[in-house]
Design an enzyme around this catalytic site. Structure first.
Site, PDB file in Angstrom:
ATOM      1  N   CYS A   6      19.628 -23.241  17.404  1.00 31.41           N
ATOM      2  CA  CYS A   6      21.006 -22.881  17.113  1.00 31.41           C
ATOM      3  C   CYS A   6      21.000 -21.784  16.054  1.00 31.41           C
ATOM      4  CB  CYS A   6      21.739 -24.125  16.601  1.00 31.41           C
ATOM      5  SG  CYS A   6      23.410 -23.819  16.048  1.00 31.41           S
ATOM      6  N   HIS A 139      25.938 -29.620  21.528  1.00 29.98           N
ATOM      7  CA  HIS A 139      25.538 -29.300  20.162  1.00 29.98           C
ATOM      8  C   HIS A 139      26.550 -28.358  19.506  1.00 29.98           C
ATOM      9  CE1 HIS A 139      22.694 -28.263  16.875  1.00 29.98           C
ATOM     10  NE2 HIS A 139      23.294 -27.065  16.964  1.00 29.98           N
ATOM     11  N   GLU A 140      26.887 -27.269  20.173  1.00 33.84           N
ATOM     12  CA  GLU A 140      27.800 -26.284  19.588  1.00 33.84           C
ATOM     13  C   GLU A 140      29.197 -26.867  19.393  1.00 33.84           C
ATOM     14  OE1 GLU A 140      26.575 -23.736  18.164  1.00 33.84           O
ATOM     15  OE2 GLU A 140      24.611 -23.921  19.107  1.00 33.84           O
ATOM     16  N   HIS A 143      29.475 -28.507  16.134  1.00 29.19           N
ATOM     17  CA  HIS A 143      29.832 -27.567  15.062  1.00 29.19           C
ATOM     18  C   HIS A 143      31.341 -27.310  15.057  1.00 29.19           C
ATOM     19  CE1 HIS A 143      25.785 -26.835  13.867  1.00 29.19           C
ATOM     20  NE2 HIS A 143      25.443 -26.114  14.916  1.00 29.19           N
ATOM     21  N   HIS A 149      23.847 -29.541  10.966  1.00 25.73           N
ATOM     22  CA  HIS A 149      22.661 -30.041  11.654  1.00 25.73           C
ATOM     23  C   HIS A 149      22.198 -31.379  11.109  1.00 25.73           C
ATOM     24  CE1 HIS A 149      21.838 -25.683  12.904  1.00 25.73           C
ATOM     25  NE2 HIS A 149      22.428 -26.339  13.881  1.00 25.73           N
TER      26      HIS A 149
END
Length: 183
Positions: A6, A139-140, A143, A149
Site C-alpha cells: 500500500c 484494504h484501501e 483506509h 496499517h
C-alpha cells in the site's frame, strides 16, 4: 527488491506521523472518521466493468462487519468514496511506479479518494500472477474508514500483499473500526 504494498506510510516502520498506533491496528492522525454511516461510492470512467463486482464485494464485506452501508451513485460529485485506476504521477503526491504510490492508496474519511495503479495486473479469479482487486480494495476501503496499517500479517490492513493473495477481514481489522467508531 521492493515488496508490493500500500502507498500509505506505516507509523510503526517510519518516522512519519500519519498514523496514531493503538494495539495492532492504527488510525489516521487525529482519528478522523465519518460522521455518517451511509456512504455513497462511485467509479471513475476509467474503472473497467470487471473490476466493479470485486470492489463491490469488498464494500459488502465491510458493511457486513460494521454499521456502514454503501450505495452506488453514478455522479462522482455526489459520492463520498471515489474509486479510480490511474497511471504514474496523477497529481496527489503519491505517484505510481514508486514506493511512495504503492499498488494502491486511499485517503481517509471525508476525502474518500481510492486510487489503484492502472499499470499493475489485477484479477479477482485467483490468478497467482496478478494482484487480487477485491483484497486490495478491502484494504484501501479500511483506509477510507479511517484505519491505518496493522502489524498483524493476517489482517487485511497489513501493508504488504503478495501476487494472488486474498484475505478477508480479520478480528484486528474489525476491532480497529469498532475502537475508532465506538460501536
Amino acid at each position: 527488491m521492493q515488496e508490493p504494498r500500500c502507498g500509505i506510510p506505516d507509523l510503526f516502520n517510519t518516522n512519519e506521523s500519519t498514523f496514531h498506533m493503538v494495539s495492532h491496528y492504527s488510525f489516521f492522525r487525529g482519528r478522523s472518521r465519518w460522521r455518517k454511516r451511509s456512504l455513497k461510492y462511485s467509479f471513475n470512467i476509467n474503472v473497467k466493468e470487471e473490476a466493479k463486482p470485486p470492489l463491490e464485494r469488498a464494500l459488502k464485506e465491510w458493511a457486513n462487519a460494521t454499521p456502514f452501508r454503501f450505495f452506488h451513485v453514478k455522479q462522482s460529485s455526489k459520492a463520498h468514496i471515489r474509486i479510480s485506476f490511474l497511471h504514474g504521477d496523477h497529481g496527489d503526491g503519491l505517484p505510481f511506479g514508486t514506493i511512495k504510490g504503492g499498488l494502491a492508496h486511499a485517503f481517509g474519511p471525508n476525502d474518500g479518494r481510492v486510487h489503484f495503479d492502472a499499470d499493475e495486473k489485477w484479477a479477482s479469479n485467483g490468478d497467482k500472477n496478478a494482484y487480487d482487486i477485491q483484497f486490495v480494495g478491502l484494504h484501501e476501503l479500511g483506509h477510507i474508514l479511517g484505519l491505518g496499517h496493522s502489524r498483524i500479517e493476517k489482517a487485511v490492513m497489513y501493508p504488504i500483499v503478495d501476487l494472488g493473495e486474498r484475505k478477508h477481514l480479520h478480528e484486528d481489522d474489525i476491532n480497529g473500526v469498532k475502537a475508532l467508531y465506538k460501536f
